[in-house]
Design a protein around this motif. Structure first.
Motif, PDB file in Angstrom:
ATOM      1  N   ARG A  52     -56.170  38.359 -23.324  1.00 16.86           N
ATOM      2  CA  ARG A  52     -56.680  39.483 -22.542  1.00 16.86           C
ATOM      3  C   ARG A  52     -55.550  40.422 -22.130  1.00 16.86           C
ATOM      4  O   ARG A  52     -55.646  41.639 -22.275  1.00 16.86           O
ATOM      5  N   TYR A  53     -54.438  39.848 -21.657  1.00 14.40           N
ATOM      6  CA  TYR A  53     -53.298  40.697 -21.262  1.00 14.40           C
ATOM      7  C   TYR A  53     -52.699  41.411 -22.471  1.00 14.40           C
ATOM      8  O   TYR A  53     -52.238  42.553 -22.360  1.00 14.40           O
ATOM      9  N   LYS A  54     -52.682  40.758 -23.622  1.00 10.98           N
ATOM     10  CA  LYS A  54     -52.168  41.409 -24.837  1.00 10.98           C
ATOM     11  C   LYS A  54     -53.035  42.609 -25.202  1.00 10.98           C
ATOM     12  O   LYS A  54     -52.542  43.695 -25.495  1.00 10.98           O
ATOM     13  N   GLU A  78     -45.756  35.347 -19.590  1.00 12.44           N
ATOM     14  CA  GLU A  78     -45.733  34.242 -18.619  1.00 12.44           C
ATOM     15  C   GLU A  78     -46.924  33.299 -18.811  1.00 12.44           C
ATOM     16  O   GLU A  78     -46.785  32.078 -18.672  1.00 12.44           O
ATOM     17  N   GLU A  79     -48.094  33.858 -19.155  1.00 15.40           N
ATOM     18  CA  GLU A  79     -49.266  32.987 -19.395  1.00 15.40           C
ATOM     19  C   GLU A  79     -48.998  32.102 -20.618  1.00 15.40           C
ATOM     20  O   GLU A  79     -49.375  30.934 -20.639  1.00 15.40           O
ATOM     21  N   GLN A  80     -48.318  32.669 -21.617  1.00 20.13           N
ATOM     22  CA  GLN A  80     -47.969  31.862 -22.794  1.00 20.13           C
ATOM     23  C   GLN A  80     -47.042  30.716 -22.396  1.00 20.13           C
ATOM     24  O   GLN A  80     -47.196  29.588 -22.870  1.00 20.13           O
ATOM     25  N   ALA A 128     -59.590  37.516 -13.060  1.00 21.80           N
ATOM     26  CA  ALA A 128     -59.184  36.336 -13.834  1.00 21.80           C
ATOM     27  C   ALA A 128     -58.100  35.551 -13.092  1.00 21.80           C
ATOM     28  O   ALA A 128     -58.123  34.319 -13.048  1.00 21.80           O
ATOM     29  N   GLU A 129     -57.166  36.262 -12.477  1.00 28.89           N
ATOM     30  CA  GLU A 129     -56.106  35.584 -11.714  1.00 28.89           C
ATOM     31  C   GLU A 129     -56.699  34.834 -10.535  1.00 28.89           C
ATOM     32  O   GLU A 129     -56.280  33.709 -10.232  1.00 28.89           O
ATOM     33  N   ARG A 130     -57.678  35.460  -9.885  1.00 27.83           N
ATOM     34  CA  ARG A 130     -58.298  34.804  -8.718  1.00 27.83           C
ATOM     35  C   ARG A 130     -59.039  33.537  -9.133  1.00 27.83           C
ATOM     36  O   ARG A 130     -59.054  32.550  -8.410  1.00 27.83           O
ATOM     37  N   VAL A 160     -47.181  31.388  -9.591  1.00 26.77           N
ATOM     38  CA  VAL A 160     -47.000  32.566 -10.458  1.00 26.77           C
ATOM     39  C   VAL A 160     -48.311  33.351 -10.573  1.00 26.77           C
ATOM     40  O   VAL A 160     -48.307  34.586 -10.573  1.00 26.77           O
ATOM     41  N   GLU A 161     -49.450  32.632 -10.627  1.00 23.09           N
ATOM     42  CA  GLU A 161     -50.745  33.333 -10.694  1.00 23.09           C
ATOM     43  C   GLU A 161     -50.962  34.150  -9.409  1.00 23.09           C
ATOM     44  O   GLU A 161     -51.538  35.240  -9.449  1.00 23.09           O
ATOM     45  N   GLU A 162     -50.480  33.637  -8.300  1.00 25.05           N
ATOM     46  CA  GLU A 162     -50.607  34.392  -7.047  1.00 25.05           C
ATOM     47  C   GLU A 162     -49.765  35.669  -7.110  1.00 25.05           C
ATOM     48  O   GLU A 162     -50.192  36.736  -6.660  1.00 25.05           O
ATOM     49  N   GLU A 163     -48.588  35.565  -7.716  1.00 22.50           N
ATOM     50  CA  GLU A 163     -47.763  36.776  -7.908  1.00 22.50           C
ATOM     51  C   GLU A 163     -48.487  37.765  -8.824  1.00 22.50           C
ATOM     52  O   GLU A 163     -48.499  38.971  -8.576  1.00 22.50           O
ATOM     53  N   HIS A 164     -49.088  37.241  -9.897  1.00 26.43           N
ATOM     54  CA  HIS A 164     -49.820  38.105 -10.833  1.00 26.43           C
ATOM     55  C   HIS A 164     -50.950  38.852 -10.115  1.00 26.43           C
ATOM     56  O   HIS A 164     -51.134  40.054 -10.318  1.00 26.43           O
ATOM     57  N   ALA A 165     -51.708  38.098  -9.304  1.00 24.74           N
ATOM     58  CA  ALA A 165     -52.824  38.719  -8.586  1.00 24.74           C
ATOM     59  C   ALA A 165     -52.289  39.809  -7.656  1.00 24.74           C
ATOM     60  O   ALA A 165     -52.866  40.902  -7.551  1.00 24.74           O
TER      61      ALA A 165
HETATM   62 FE   LIG Z   1     -51.624  34.932 -14.393  1.00 24.37          FE
END
Ligand SMILES: [Fe+2]
Ligand SMILES: [Fe+2]
Length: 179
Positions: A52-54, A78-80, A128-130, A160-165
């Motif tokens: 999705r990010y790609k 980072e997800e990879q 998605a991050e949430r 890291v997901e919290e940072e992404h969100a």
């Molecule tokens: Fe993420």
């Protein structure tokens, strides 16, 4: 705090028995098969997030797109990395990481939303991050002290997901697009 007591002789015997299990001790406290299943769902979630990010990275256009696209790309990378860490842990637990593309979306907690415009993409990524945050926190709590290494892995990914969100929320505020 209670006294730390261990029977050295017992400890040594235990380590010597069942060496074919590698890092797994006999009293591994969690349900290994279930942990592997849950980790495979997290793996699917990460892989869907990479895709999705790609897609968003390549599709980002418009006045504000450069900084957002750079962030999308960084998140994809980072997800990879998370996917790789989770797959490696599954193997340590003597399971098999499931990379089957045919069932990826079904097994993932987060959805693959292509997104139409930049704001829409950012919103879908935030959602998605949430979802990842909620599910990884639940996994960490569920593991408790039964599998400390897997719990710590999920906790580090959660951070890291919290940072992404937060990154996505910052963009939405910046573009005055919260509502
Ligand atoms: Fe993420
Ligand atoms: Fe991730």
């Amino acid at each position: 705090m209670s006294e730390f007591v261990t029977d050295i002789q017992k400890l040594r015997e235990k380590a010597r028995a069942n060496i074919e299990k590698g890092p797994l001790m006999d009293d591994y406290g969690a349900d290994r098969q279930r942990v592997i299943e849950v980790l495979n769902e997290a793996l699917a979630t990460e892989l869907v997030c990479v895709l999705r990010y790609k897609r968003h990275y390549f599709m980002a256009e418009g006045i504000n797109s450069a900084s957002v696209a750079a962030e999308f790309l960084q998140h994809a990378t980072e997800e990879q990395g998370h996917a790789d860490q989770i797959a490696a842990r599954i193997v340590q637990l003597q399971g098999e990481p499931d990379f089957n593309p045919g069932t990826l979306q079904m097994r993932s907690h987060a959805e693959y939303k292509p997104g139409t415009d930049l704001i829409d993409m950012i919103k879908e990524d935030l959602v998605a991050e949430r979802i990842a945050i909620e599910s990884y926190a639940e996994i960490a709590r569920w593991l408790g002290d039964k599998d400390i290494t897997t719990r710590r892995l999920m906790e580090s990914i959660l951070a890291v997901e919290e940072e992404h969100a937060d990154d996505m929320l910052t963009f939405l505020k910046q573009f005055d697009a919260l509502h």
